[in-house]
Design a protein around this motif. Structure first.
Motif, PDB file in Angstrom:
ATOM      1  N   ILE A 497     117.663 -19.620  46.511  1.00  0.00           N
ATOM      2  CA  ILE A 497     118.255 -18.356  46.044  1.00  0.00           C
ATOM      3  C   ILE A 497     117.210 -17.255  45.996  1.00  0.00           C
ATOM      4  O   ILE A 497     117.467 -16.108  46.382  1.00  0.00           O
ATOM      5  CB  ILE A 497     118.892 -18.561  44.655  1.00  0.00           C
ATOM      6  N   PHE A 498     115.998 -17.601  45.513  1.00  0.00           N
ATOM      7  CA  PHE A 498     114.914 -16.615  45.403  1.00  0.00           C
ATOM      8  C   PHE A 498     113.723 -17.103  46.233  1.00  0.00           C
ATOM      9  O   PHE A 498     112.721 -17.600  45.691  1.00  0.00           O
ATOM     10  CB  PHE A 498     114.490 -16.442  43.938  1.00  0.00           C
ATOM     11  N   PRO A 499     113.795 -16.972  47.551  1.00  0.00           N
ATOM     12  CA  PRO A 499     112.733 -17.523  48.411  1.00  0.00           C
ATOM     13  C   PRO A 499     111.372 -16.883  48.177  1.00  0.00           C
ATOM     14  O   PRO A 499     110.341 -17.519  48.423  1.00  0.00           O
ATOM     15  CB  PRO A 499     113.244 -17.245  49.831  1.00  0.00           C
ATOM     16  N   THR A 500     111.347 -15.650  47.685  1.00  0.00           N
ATOM     17  CA  THR A 500     110.052 -14.987  47.438  1.00  0.00           C
ATOM     18  C   THR A 500     109.650 -15.063  45.970  1.00  0.00           C
ATOM     19  O   THR A 500     108.638 -14.483  45.577  1.00  0.00           O
ATOM     20  CB  THR A 500     110.113 -13.508  47.866  1.00  0.00           C
ATOM     21  N   GLY A 501     110.437 -15.754  45.141  1.00  0.00           N
ATOM     22  CA  GLY A 501     110.123 -15.861  43.725  1.00  0.00           C
ATOM     23  C   GLY A 501     108.895 -16.721  43.480  1.00  0.00           C
ATOM     24  O   GLY A 501     108.584 -17.641  44.239  1.00  0.00           O
ATOM     25  N   VAL A 502     108.189 -16.416  42.399  1.00  0.00           N
ATOM     26  CA  VAL A 502     106.967 -17.143  42.042  1.00  0.00           C
ATOM     27  C   VAL A 502     107.248 -17.988  40.807  1.00  0.00           C
ATOM     28  O   VAL A 502     107.501 -17.447  39.723  1.00  0.00           O
ATOM     29  CB  VAL A 502     105.807 -16.176  41.756  1.00  0.00           C
ATOM     30  N   PRO A 503     107.211 -19.323  40.920  1.00  0.00           N
ATOM     31  CA  PRO A 503     107.445 -20.174  39.751  1.00  0.00           C
ATOM     32  C   PRO A 503     106.297 -20.057  38.751  1.00  0.00           C
ATOM     33  O   PRO A 503     105.124 -20.108  39.128  1.00  0.00           O
ATOM     34  CB  PRO A 503     107.513 -21.588  40.335  1.00  0.00           C
ATOM     35  N   ILE A 504     106.641 -19.903  37.461  1.00  0.00           N
ATOM     36  CA  ILE A 504     105.610 -19.837  36.412  1.00  0.00           C
ATOM     37  C   ILE A 504     106.140 -20.505  35.145  1.00  0.00           C
ATOM     38  O   ILE A 504     107.343 -20.746  35.005  1.00  0.00           O
ATOM     39  CB  ILE A 504     105.204 -18.382  36.063  1.00  0.00           C
ATOM     40  N   THR A 505     105.217 -20.801  34.248  1.00  0.00           N
ATOM     41  CA  THR A 505     105.539 -21.155  32.871  1.00  0.00           C
ATOM     42  C   THR A 505     104.719 -20.205  32.016  1.00  0.00           C
ATOM     43  O   THR A 505     103.494 -20.353  31.916  1.00  0.00           O
ATOM     44  CB  THR A 505     105.189 -22.619  32.564  1.00  0.00           C
TER      45      THR A 505
END
Length: 531
Positions: A497-505
């Motif tokens: 859904i968000f191919p350019t999204g950056v996973p973070i915590t």
């Protein structure tokens, strides 16, 4: 008149509706005057009020606001006559619901003026089928089997058992209501968000009521039958307040306030209340007050119960209208002063931004849906102690921190108020001085709660608001927060859904390396100067 006045002197039985002699007295009196006669009987067996209607109905005036605990019946039962074999009508049942009578009873009167049958109805405590009342079968007036005293005591006990005492929960209990053309599933998801808003405001969500309609009623948003269910559900769950997920017009608000003895508020009013509780800076307080005044001004009318005897207009001019006009003028004058003060705030912030611009330090603004984790991310990146709570709208006032990123790049991080679907227009206008910070950002860091079931809808809501504010130019990075709470399937789905999204915590500094690299890549090149 003497016969009617004698009804006040009678002692009515506590267990039966009326005695045989009283049934004959009521029937004969009603037959002789050709009108319905009603008696409101208290729990001591005394007549609180005697009413005379027309042949078809009884009009019940506004009653004293006694016994106003949300979970209590009024302590009065209504006994009235009906001509012929007519049973309890829908209007009788509506009166019972909205006035919270212990019971209502109809005594039928035949053509000769003799009593015939008695029918009783009463409210129901919480039940799986959400039934609001029970209509008992008619009985002969001289052979009554229902024990009203025992019935009322059992009802009061059931109602009190279903409601926790005040020592268990703080804040008012609220019944959440949605009336919309949308599907039930969409309405229920929206009510979940409203429930979170209610808890943030200090309310206790007690129950939910959903109605799907083709078109909302312009007078009361919902039909009278559903309003009756709403009133009983509020009684059953002990709600002192009814909270609508839709925005109510001034007329709807007035009409609902007249129908129910509970306080009625809508979604916008709730959000404004949250903002009023959480605004700390002078600018924030000014902005909230302006939004509240804009909301309340069209609702300053003389149609409420307190003004019912002092309506303005031809034939009704008097002190009520004078007070109303004074309130309106004061509100308008205060709005004018607030606009001037907020304009001064905007000029001051513009000067601050101009100084930042001359320093050549890039600005990164954190945006996102409320409670997505923006303040937590700011704290982790800058070792700051900005308030970060698991509540909606924990941050109202913009917070700015200077930070040095790798490659010796200095940047300014700005935390802003969270967005929400259907953000009240008055609130958006009032917070323009705050949201203007976004117009001068080099990068918009859109923080999303990846663990939320509606994360996609939340991101779209934020993007829609940014588009309405014409903020499409700055570089935008989507940070998918709370990535650690997702399983492998959800991570794959959100990655698509968000191919350019950056996973973070956001709470874990070690997870922010890829995000910092993306931010550095999006910053203007050169010696920290703006492009």
């Amino acid at each position: 008149m003497k016969r009617l006045n004698r009804l006040y002197q009678r002692r009515y039985p506590l267990r039966e509706v009326v005695s045989v002699e009283q049934a004959r007295e009521l029937a004969g009196l009603s037959h002789d005057i050709g009108r319905q006669v009603a008696v409101l009987v208290n729990r001591q067996g005394r007549a609180d009020m005697v009413l005379v209607g027309d042949p078809e109905a009884i009009f019940i005036p506004e009653l004293p606001r006694s016994r106003q605990g949300a979970g209590r019946l009024r302590g009065l039962r209504l006994v009235h006559t009906h001509f012929g074999s007519e049973k309890l009508s829908q209007e009788d049942l509506m009166d019972m619901v909205f006035l919270r009578f212990d019971s209502v009873a109809a005594l039928s009167v035949d053509a000769e003026g003799w009593p015939d049958r008695i029918q009783v109805a009463h409210l129901l405590p919480p039940n799986p089928s959400h039934r609001t009342h029970e209509l008992l079968s008619p009985e002969r007036y001289d052979h009554q089997t229902v024990d009203l005293h025992a019935l009322t005591e059992a009802l009061e006990e059931e109602f009190s058992r279903s409601q926790p005492g005040p020592e268990l929960e703080h804040g008012d209990r609220a019944l959440l209501v949605s009336v919309s053309t949308a599907s039930r599933q969409i309405q229920e998801r929206s009510l979940d968000e409203l429930s979170a808003l209610a808890r943030t405001a200090g309310l206790v969500p007690a129950d939910m009521l959903v109605q799907r309609v083709r078109k909302a009623d312009p007078r009361t948003i919902m039909g009278k039958g559903k309003l009756a269910e709403l009133e009983v559900r509020a009684l059953q769950c002990g709600a002192r307040l009814i909270l609508f997920d839709q925005d109510l017009s001034p007329a709807q608000m007035r009409n609902l306030a007249e129908l129910t003895e509970r306080r009625v508020i809508d979604r916008t009013q709730l959000i404004l209340d949250i903002f009023a509780q959480r605004a700390t800076s002078k600018a924030g307080k000014l902005q909230v007050e302006m939004a509240q005044l804009k909301y309340m001004l069209p609702r300053l009318t003389g149609a409420g119960k307190a003004m019912s005897r002092l309506m303005g207009g031809i034939g009704g001019r008097g002190p009520g209208e004078t007070k109303l006009e004074v309130d309106r003028r004061r509100a308008r004058d205060r709005l004018t002063r607030l606009k001037k003060e907020l304009e001064a705030v905007r000029r001051h912030r513009a000067q601050t931004r101009e100084r930042r611009s001359k320093s050549g330090v890039p600005v990164i603004s954190l945006v996102g849906y409320t409670n997505a984790g923006k303040s937590t991310l700011l704290n982790t990146l800058t070792n700051a102690d900005v308030l970060a709570e698991d509540k909606l709208f924990a941050t109202l006032d913009p917070t700015t921190r200077r930070i040095r990123f790798p490659r010796d790049r200095e940047v300014i991080l700005t935390d802003t108020v969270g967005f929400i679907r259907r953000l009240p227009p008055d609130l958006r206008e009032a917070f323009r001085a705050t949201l203007e910070e976004l117009e001068f950002a080099d990068v918009l860091l859109l923080v999303a709660d990846a663990a939320h079931p509606e994360v996609e809808e939340h991101v779209h809501a934020v993007e829609n608001i940014l588009e309405e504010m014409d903020l499409q130019k700055p570089e935008r990075i989507v940070a998918l927060n709370k990535w650690d709470k997702l399983d492998a399937d959800d991570r794959e789905r959100l990655g698509n859904i968000f191919p350019t999204g950056v996973p973070i915590t956001a709470r874990e500094r070690s997870s922010l390396g890829p995000l910092v690299e993306r931010i550095l890549g999006a910053l203007p090149h050169g010696d920290n100067s703006r492009t």
